[in-house]
Motif scaffolding. Sequence first.
Motif, mmCIF file in Angstrom:
data_model
loop_
_atom_site.group_PDB
_atom_site.id
_atom_site.type_symbol
_atom_site.label_atom_id
_atom_site.label_comp_id
_atom_site.label_asym_id
_atom_site.label_seq_id
_atom_site.Cartn_x
_atom_site.Cartn_y
_atom_site.Cartn_z
ATOM 1 N N LYS A 49 71.222 38.331 118.299
ATOM 2 C CA LYS A 49 72.669 38.440 118.540
ATOM 3 C C LYS A 49 73.029 39.639 119.419
ATOM 4 C CE LYS A 49 73.699 36.206 114.166
ATOM 5 N NZ LYS A 49 74.044 34.885 114.314
ATOM 6 N N CYS A 50 72.197 39.908 120.414
ATOM 7 C CA CYS A 50 72.402 41.035 121.328
ATOM 8 C C CYS A 50 73.449 40.672 122.376
ATOM 9 C CB CYS A 50 71.086 41.399 122.005
ATOM 10 S SG CYS A 50 71.220 42.717 123.224
ATOM 11 N N GLY A 51 74.527 41.416 122.415
ATOM 12 C CA GLY A 51 75.597 41.161 123.369
ATOM 13 C C GLY A 51 75.145 41.267 124.807
ATOM 14 N N ALA A 52 74.251 42.197 125.095
ATOM 15 C CA ALA A 52 73.759 42.343 126.465
ATOM 16 C C ALA A 52 72.949 41.111 126.874
ATOM 17 C CB ALA A 52 72.914 43.608 126.601
ATOM 18 N N VAL A 53 72.141 40.588 125.972
ATOM 19 C CA VAL A 53 71.381 39.374 126.269
ATOM 20 C C VAL A 53 72.337 38.199 126.459
ATOM 21 C CG1 VAL A 53 69.740 37.680 125.331
ATOM 22 C CG2 VAL A 53 69.232 40.129 125.206
ATOM 23 N N TYR A 54 73.354 38.082 125.597
ATOM 24 C CA TYR A 54 74.365 37.031 125.775
ATOM 25 C C TYR A 54 74.992 37.135 127.165
ATOM 26 C CZ TYR A 54 74.476 35.827 120.739
ATOM 27 O OH TYR A 54 74.178 35.422 119.470
ATOM 28 N N ALA A 75 64.367 38.360 132.843
ATOM 29 C CA ALA A 75 63.908 37.675 131.628
ATOM 30 C C ALA A 75 64.504 36.278 131.529
ATOM 31 C CB ALA A 75 64.270 38.499 130.390
ATOM 32 N N VAL A 76 65.735 36.113 132.001
ATOM 33 C CA VAL A 76 66.379 34.799 132.001
ATOM 34 C C VAL A 76 65.562 33.839 132.852
ATOM 35 C CG1 VAL A 76 68.452 33.511 132.674
ATOM 36 C CG2 VAL A 76 68.687 35.758 131.590
ATOM 37 N N SER A 77 65.127 34.301 134.019
ATOM 38 C CA SER A 77 64.375 33.426 134.914
ATOM 39 C C SER A 77 62.963 33.143 134.402
ATOM 40 C CB SER A 77 64.332 34.003 136.328
ATOM 41 O OG SER A 77 63.661 35.237 136.330
ATOM 42 N N LEU A 78 62.458 33.948 133.465
ATOM 43 C CA LEU A 78 61.129 33.720 132.895
ATOM 44 C C LEU A 78 61.123 32.607 131.840
ATOM 45 C CD1 LEU A 78 59.939 37.423 132.552
ATOM 46 C CD2 LEU A 78 59.040 35.690 134.125
ATOM 47 N N SER A 88 74.624 31.261 126.514
ATOM 48 C CA SER A 88 74.580 31.895 125.199
ATOM 49 C C SER A 88 74.965 30.966 124.054
ATOM 50 C CB SER A 88 75.482 33.136 125.182
ATOM 51 O OG SER A 88 76.835 32.755 125.325
ATOM 52 N N LYS A 89 75.425 29.777 124.358
ATOM 53 C CA LYS A 89 75.773 28.811 123.312
ATOM 54 C C LYS A 89 74.527 28.104 122.765
ATOM 55 C CE LYS A 89 80.469 28.797 124.040
ATOM 56 N NZ LYS A 89 80.583 30.200 124.415
ATOM 57 N N ASN A 90 73.405 28.239 123.472
ATOM 58 C CA ASN A 90 72.152 27.597 123.075
ATOM 59 C C ASN A 90 71.249 28.631 122.377
ATOM 60 O OD1 ASN A 90 69.655 26.399 122.829
ATOM 61 N ND2 ASN A 90 69.497 25.760 124.965
ATOM 62 N N PRO A 91 71.150 28.580 121.035
ATOM 63 C CA PRO A 91 70.338 29.570 120.306
ATOM 64 C C PRO A 91 68.876 29.619 120.752
ATOM 65 C CG PRO A 91 71.671 28.269 118.784
ATOM 66 C CD PRO A 91 71.802 27.628 120.136
ATOM 67 N N ALA A 92 68.299 28.487 121.115
ATOM 68 C CA ALA A 92 66.897 28.475 121.566
ATOM 69 C C ALA A 92 66.743 29.237 122.878
ATOM 70 C CB ALA A 92 66.400 27.036 121.716
ATOM 71 N N PHE A 93 67.709 29.085 123.772
ATOM 72 C CA PHE A 93 67.673 29.799 125.042
ATOM 73 C C PHE A 93 67.847 31.300 124.818
ATOM 74 C CE2 PHE A 93 69.934 31.215 129.010
ATOM 75 C CZ PHE A 93 68.839 31.106 129.853
ATOM 76 N N VAL A 94 68.798 31.683 123.983
ATOM 77 C CA VAL A 94 69.039 33.101 123.692
ATOM 78 C C VAL A 94 67.795 33.732 123.060
ATOM 79 C CG1 VAL A 94 70.402 34.724 122.319
ATOM 80 C CG2 VAL A 94 71.541 32.833 123.505
ATOM 81 N N LYS A 95 67.176 33.025 122.119
ATOM 82 C CA LYS A 95 65.958 33.543 121.470
ATOM 83 C C LYS A 95 64.853 33.743 122.508
ATOM 84 C CE LYS A 95 62.849 32.470 117.588
ATOM 85 N NZ LYS A 95 61.527 32.615 118.152
ATOM 86 N N ALA A 96 64.680 32.760 123.389
ATOM 87 C CA ALA A 96 63.648 32.862 124.419
ATOM 88 C C ALA A 96 63.925 34.015 125.375
ATOM 89 C CB ALA A 96 63.535 31.539 125.181
ATOM 90 N N VAL A 97 65.184 34.195 125.781
ATOM 91 C CA VAL A 97 65.541 35.304 126.670
ATOM 92 C C VAL A 97 65.313 36.641 125.960
ATOM 93 C CG1 VAL A 97 67.406 36.445 127.938
ATOM 94 C CG2 VAL A 97 67.154 33.958 128.076
ATOM 95 N N THR A 98 65.692 36.727 124.695
ATOM 96 C CA THR A 98 65.491 37.958 123.930
ATOM 97 C C THR A 98 64.023 38.350 123.915
ATOM 98 O OG1 THR A 98 67.417 37.480 122.527
ATOM 99 C CG2 THR A 98 65.789 39.036 121.653
ATOM 100 N N GLY A 129 55.748 45.312 121.160
ATOM 101 C CA GLY A 129 57.083 44.749 121.288
ATOM 102 C C GLY A 129 57.395 43.844 120.121
ATOM 103 N N GLY A 130 58.676 43.689 119.861
ATOM 104 C CA GLY A 130 59.103 42.816 118.790
ATOM 105 C C GLY A 130 60.603 42.608 118.820
ATOM 106 N N VAL A 131 61.062 41.786 117.894
ATOM 107 C CA VAL A 131 62.488 41.490 117.788
ATOM 108 C C VAL A 131 62.933 41.705 116.351
ATOM 109 C CG1 VAL A 131 64.261 39.701 118.025
ATOM 110 C CG2 VAL A 131 62.405 39.828 119.695
#
Length: 144
Positions: A49-54, A75-78, A88-98, A129-131
């Motif tokens: 739930k990182c605002g910067a990642v959103y 990271a988005v392009s990776l 940011s409405k797609n939790p799977a995408f946000v998790k992958a970007v994070t 690294g971790g989340v």
Amino acid sequence: NELLFDLNKGDAFSLRIAGNVVNEDILGGMEFGSKAAGARLIAVIGHTKCGAVYGACDDVKMGNLTGLLDKIRPAVSLVPASVTPRNSKNPAFVKAVTEQNVRYQMRQIKEKSPILREMIDKGEVGLVGGVYDISTGKVEFFDN
């Protein structure tokens, strides 16, 4: 970090920045913490739930925030193009970007700091690294 890992003040050299991005100030702090103060581990910890990642997921442009989000956009392009929708409405995408952002920032540390790269390569300091999951309070560290 003291709260996350149940440390006492002074047990960790902690640097915090939105989006866990790497810039000259953060690198300088890590170089000091490792080379001068004797820290033996660099942990790049993103969080759910990182605002910067959103913001990076939604390609937000806003004043000084734009420069910070530019450091996350690689990271988005990776994230594979097959992960859609790419916002940011797609939790799977946000998790992958994070997760990709943590990995990307770890690479940036080694690429942008010869001091830290040498220390990491010699085994004088570790890099992990971790989340952090803000709903469970647990950190999931990456295997590599």
